[in-house]
Every structure is written in C-alpha cells, then in structure tokens.
Design a protein around this motif. Sequence first.
Motif, mmCIF file in Angstrom:
data_model
loop_
_atom_site.group_PDB
_atom_site.id
_atom_site.type_symbol
_atom_site.label_atom_id
_atom_site.label_comp_id
_atom_site.label_asym_id
_atom_site.label_seq_id
_atom_site.Cartn_x
_atom_site.Cartn_y
_atom_site.Cartn_z
ATOM 1 N N ILE A 54 9.626 2.984 3.286
ATOM 2 C CA ILE A 54 9.197 3.455 1.953
ATOM 3 C C ILE A 54 8.949 4.964 2.008
ATOM 4 C CG2 ILE A 54 7.225 3.360 0.340
ATOM 5 C CD1 ILE A 54 7.260 0.258 0.850
ATOM 6 N N LYS A 78 10.448 5.719 -8.585
ATOM 7 C CA LYS A 78 10.953 5.051 -7.381
ATOM 8 C C LYS A 78 10.462 3.604 -7.289
ATOM 9 C CE LYS A 78 11.732 9.115 -4.588
ATOM 10 N NZ LYS A 78 10.864 10.247 -4.863
ATOM 11 N N LYS A 103 5.147 -3.175 8.527
ATOM 12 C CA LYS A 103 4.984 -1.795 9.001
ATOM 13 C C LYS A 103 6.317 -1.035 8.916
ATOM 14 C CE LYS A 103 1.124 -2.624 12.118
ATOM 15 N NZ LYS A 103 0.693 -2.675 13.517
ATOM 16 N N GLU A 159 0.848 -1.208 0.000
ATOM 17 C CA GLU A 159 0.000 0.000 0.000
ATOM 18 C C GLU A 159 0.878 1.249 0.000
ATOM 19 O OE1 GLU A 159 -3.106 0.329 2.934
ATOM 20 O OE2 GLU A 159 -3.417 -1.824 2.898
ATOM 21 N N ALA A 160 1.894 1.205 0.852
ATOM 22 C CA ALA A 160 2.800 2.357 0.937
ATOM 23 C C ALA A 160 3.539 2.537 -0.390
ATOM 24 C CB ALA A 160 3.787 2.172 2.076
ATOM 25 N N ALA A 161 3.994 1.413 -0.958
ATOM 26 C CA ALA A 161 4.741 1.483 -2.227
ATOM 27 C C ALA A 161 3.868 2.062 -3.329
ATOM 28 C CB ALA A 161 5.228 0.083 -2.615
ATOM 29 N N ALA A 162 2.608 1.622 -3.376
ATOM 30 C CA ALA A 162 1.695 2.126 -4.414
ATOM 31 C C ALA A 162 1.485 3.625 -4.239
ATOM 32 C CB ALA A 162 0.362 1.387 -4.332
ATOM 33 N N GLY A 163 1.395 4.069 -2.978
ATOM 34 C CA GLY A 163 1.230 5.503 -2.706
ATOM 35 C C GLY A 163 2.385 6.311 -3.252
ATOM 36 N N VAL A 164 3.601 5.804 -3.059
ATOM 37 C CA VAL A 164 4.784 6.529 -3.542
ATOM 38 C C VAL A 164 4.830 6.511 -5.075
ATOM 39 C CG1 VAL A 164 7.309 6.550 -3.610
ATOM 40 C CG2 VAL A 164 6.126 6.104 -1.465
ATOM 41 N N ALA A 194 10.661 7.791 -0.203
ATOM 42 C CA ALA A 194 9.853 8.780 -0.929
ATOM 43 C C ALA A 194 10.447 10.174 -0.777
ATOM 44 C CB ALA A 194 8.420 8.767 -0.416
ATOM 45 N N LYS A 195 10.940 10.477 0.428
ATOM 46 C CA LYS A 195 11.480 11.818 0.673
ATOM 47 C C LYS A 195 12.954 11.938 0.326
ATOM 48 C CE LYS A 195 9.898 14.722 3.640
ATOM 49 N NZ LYS A 195 9.546 15.440 4.855
ATOM 50 N N ALA A 211 6.893 -0.157 5.395
ATOM 51 C CA ALA A 211 6.054 0.972 4.970
ATOM 52 C C ALA A 211 6.684 2.291 5.427
ATOM 53 C CB ALA A 211 4.650 0.832 5.541
ATOM 54 N N ALA A 212 7.195 2.292 6.661
ATOM 55 C CA ALA A 212 7.845 3.510 7.163
ATOM 56 C C ALA A 212 9.102 3.813 6.348
ATOM 57 C CB ALA A 212 8.186 3.348 8.635
#
Lengths: 165, 339
Positions: free
Chosen positions: A122, A50, A116, A38-43, A126-127, A119-120
Amino acid sequence: MIQFLQANMGTILALLGAALAVGLAGAGSARGVGVAGEAAAGVVAEDPGKFGKVMVLQLLPGTQGIYGLIIGFITLSQTGILGGDGGITIAKGLVYLCACLPIAIAGYFSAIAQGKASAASIGVVAKKPDQFGKAMIFPIMVETYAILALLVSILAISGAANVAF
Amino acid sequence: MDKEFLNDELLDNALLPDELFTSQVAQIRAKENTLLSDQALTQLMQCQTYEECVQFLLDKGWGPAGGNTPEELLRAEKDKVWDLMHQLCSDKEMHMFDIFRFSKDYHNLKAAIKETYMQKEVPNIYMDGGTIPIETIRKAAADGDFSPLPVQMMKAAEEAREILFHTGDSQTCDVIIDRAALLAMNQAGKATGNQLLSDYAELKCVAANINIAIRACKANKSIDFLQHAFAECDSISVQKLMAATRNGLDSIYEYLEQTSYADAIDAIKESPAAFDRWCDNRMMKLIRPQKYNAFTISPLAAYVLAKENEIKSVRIILSGKVNQLPEEKVKERLRDSYV
C-alpha cells in the motif's frame, strides 16, 4: 460424563478441528486485514483517489479466513455434525482434527504475514500508483502457502472419509 | 549507562517495540510525494526572480498563500511538518521527537543566561518549538535557580552562569551549554531504543565534535577549552580527536582517515560551508533506507529530517535570489534531497 465422552469423543475432536480451522484462520485474517486496513486508511487520508487500489490490497489477507471456513464446513458435513447423526469413532475424529490443522496454523500465520506485506505494498501504491500490479504480487506470494495448506487439509479430509476406522 | 543527561520523561515514554505505526507510515508515504526532488530544486533555481520562486513553491503546495517573505514561507512549512506529526502521533509518541528539539531548549538557555547577564531584553533571540517553555527558562535564568529545568540542563546552566558572571567569558559559557545539548541529545537518542534516532544523535554529535576540532585547531585553543567542548560519542574517540586537535589540522585529517568519517576530509579542506553540506548529505544517506520501511516511527522521523533538509535547500535558493548570487554559488551549497 465418562460415558458421554466415550460415546462422543470422535465428534468432539472433529468439532475441535473445525473450530480451530475457522477460528485461527479467521483470527489471522482479521489481524492481517486490520494491519493492511490501517495502512489503507493512512493513504486515503492523504489521497482519497487511491481508495479502489488500496482496498484490493487490504482484502488479500482475508482469504485465509475463507479457506478456514471451507475446511470447517466440509469437516462438519462429513462428520455428520451438520445434518447427520454425528457418531464417529475417536480415531476418525482425531484424523479430522489433524486434517484441519494445516489450514488452521498456516492460515493464521500467513494471514498476518500477508497483512504486513499488503501494508508495505500500500506504501508502494501511495508513492507510485502506476506500480499497482507489481505491488500486488508481493502479498500474493504469501497466499501460496495458505493455498498449499488448504490443499493438504482438503486432501486429508477427503481421505479420512474413505478410511475405515 | 550514565543517566545523568537522560530525559526522564523520554525514558518513561519509550515506545514498545511492536508499535508498527502502519497507518501513519502509509500517510507519510503519500506525503513524500510532495517533497521537492533534486529536479524540482533545479527548476526552482532556474526561476528568474524571487517572486517566480515563491509562485513555484506555492504551486507545489508550500506556505500560506499570503506569506510573501522567505521567513513566512519557510516558517509555515516547518509548522506544517510539526502539525502533521501531532496529528499522526499521540503525546506519548511525540516525545520520541524530543531529540530534534533539544537544541532549541539549549539555545534558549544560552540566550536567557546572556540576557540576564547583560541586564537588558534583546528582541527575537528565543526560538519556539523547544521541549521547555521559553518563559520557564527565562525565569530560571533571571532567578538564578535552574531547578525547574531537567537535571542535565540544570547542571550545565549553573556551570555556564557561574563562568559568565565571574569571568565574562561568553564563549566558554556557550561551549558548556552546547556540549550539554549534544550529550543530552545523544543519550536521549539511545534511550528511545530506535536505531534511526540513535544514529541521528550520534551523527550530530560527531559532526559537532569535528567542527569544534577544526575551529579550535585554527584558533589554537587550550586543552582546558577542548575538554569543555568535546562531547563523548561512540563512533569517534574524543581523546584521540583532542590529541589530534593539539597537533594541528593534518593530525585531525589523519585521525579521521581511520574512522568511518574519512569522506569528510575533502569537505573540511574545501570550506566550512562544504563541511556543513557534507553533514546534511550524510544525514540524508542515513535516513534514505526509511523510504522502504513500512513500519515503526523511523519513516516519520525520516520525513521530519527530510523536510528540514528541504527547507534548508529552499532557504539557500531564496536567499541566493534575494541577494542575486550567481547560480553556481547557490548550486554548490545545495543539499541532496531525500526523494
């Protein structure tokens, strides 16, 4: 029925152990990879460039499922369920069941925790994409405990094969 | 808890604690890269002309390419933030952000009551982006029937309307509605069950109370006015602040010294603009830990507030350029950035 159980209880217990190892560790990995995914898809939605980096982080919680599969496979082979007669004593079946529990339990919880952490991480990528190496360390730390559980499960199964019951 | 001022819809839609917002937070992390840093704001300030500023902002991905006026540019940025939130959150989740929009509803309520009182239409007095359609508020004010509005708003509107129509006292009318807005926001913040939103509402309430205390003290307002104006909150005692307001500015400073808002005193002494800056900087301090939070709706809320803060800073710089203010004057008004 009672006779059937008496004759096959050892095999049933060993099979239960294998099922728990594969099932719980696999379920944990599915949840962990899901959260990280989910986190990867968001990025990727914001920055498709990325994809490669976040995919590696997403895959990390998937290893517990593989560890569970290894233990399940060894258990099935050694107890004769896979290509054998499958006849083992109740005591031996119980030993195999217990031997499968470390990876089943630690695999399930560590995969979720690792998901988790991934995800953090990721979020870190992202930043600050250049901090990918450092970001990967955090979820990998969680892996330690899944490996310890795998080790104990392997040792216990190997030992069980040599013990006479 | 007194639920008189709670937004019922917000309560019904309170999120479950296990909602992680994993994907949305990751997307926000990527978006945070586009926020203007202190360094970028300094670069913006160093632009020689307003046109250079606009070009700088467009290069940073701001506004529509055709948006030439500062208002168009800033409006486009605000719209982008809310469009993004609508993309990331379901309608139910969007209710968590209602506390950011209450002030617009209550502003529109004030405008509608005054418009009715004056019996003439005034252009451009309403604000878009509230939780209640402007037409609903206007109709309620025109009919004198506020029942279509939420209970907390209805009571404040009835009281404010009565005072305005009977005494013509528009200041008390404003004060009643402003207080209701603060109470609604504070209690709705708590109802979300989200610490950040709750702290946000509390800080807004405290800042408004301190502002009222300073202004009322200078204007030597009556105790009756103060009772209508102050909104109860948790981190300061309204009764003590009210007593301090009656005793003078030094008493207000003495009281604030005993609270966690002691650092506001220097800003208050400096100027009203410095106090506004203190409020915004304190808000940034409150939301900054969300940069390291990978889950929950809080980083999304922090992004909305960070973007609002950024827009405020850009507005200050642009109006400084348009009005040819000295760089030092602009610099002292700039807010700390989130990133």
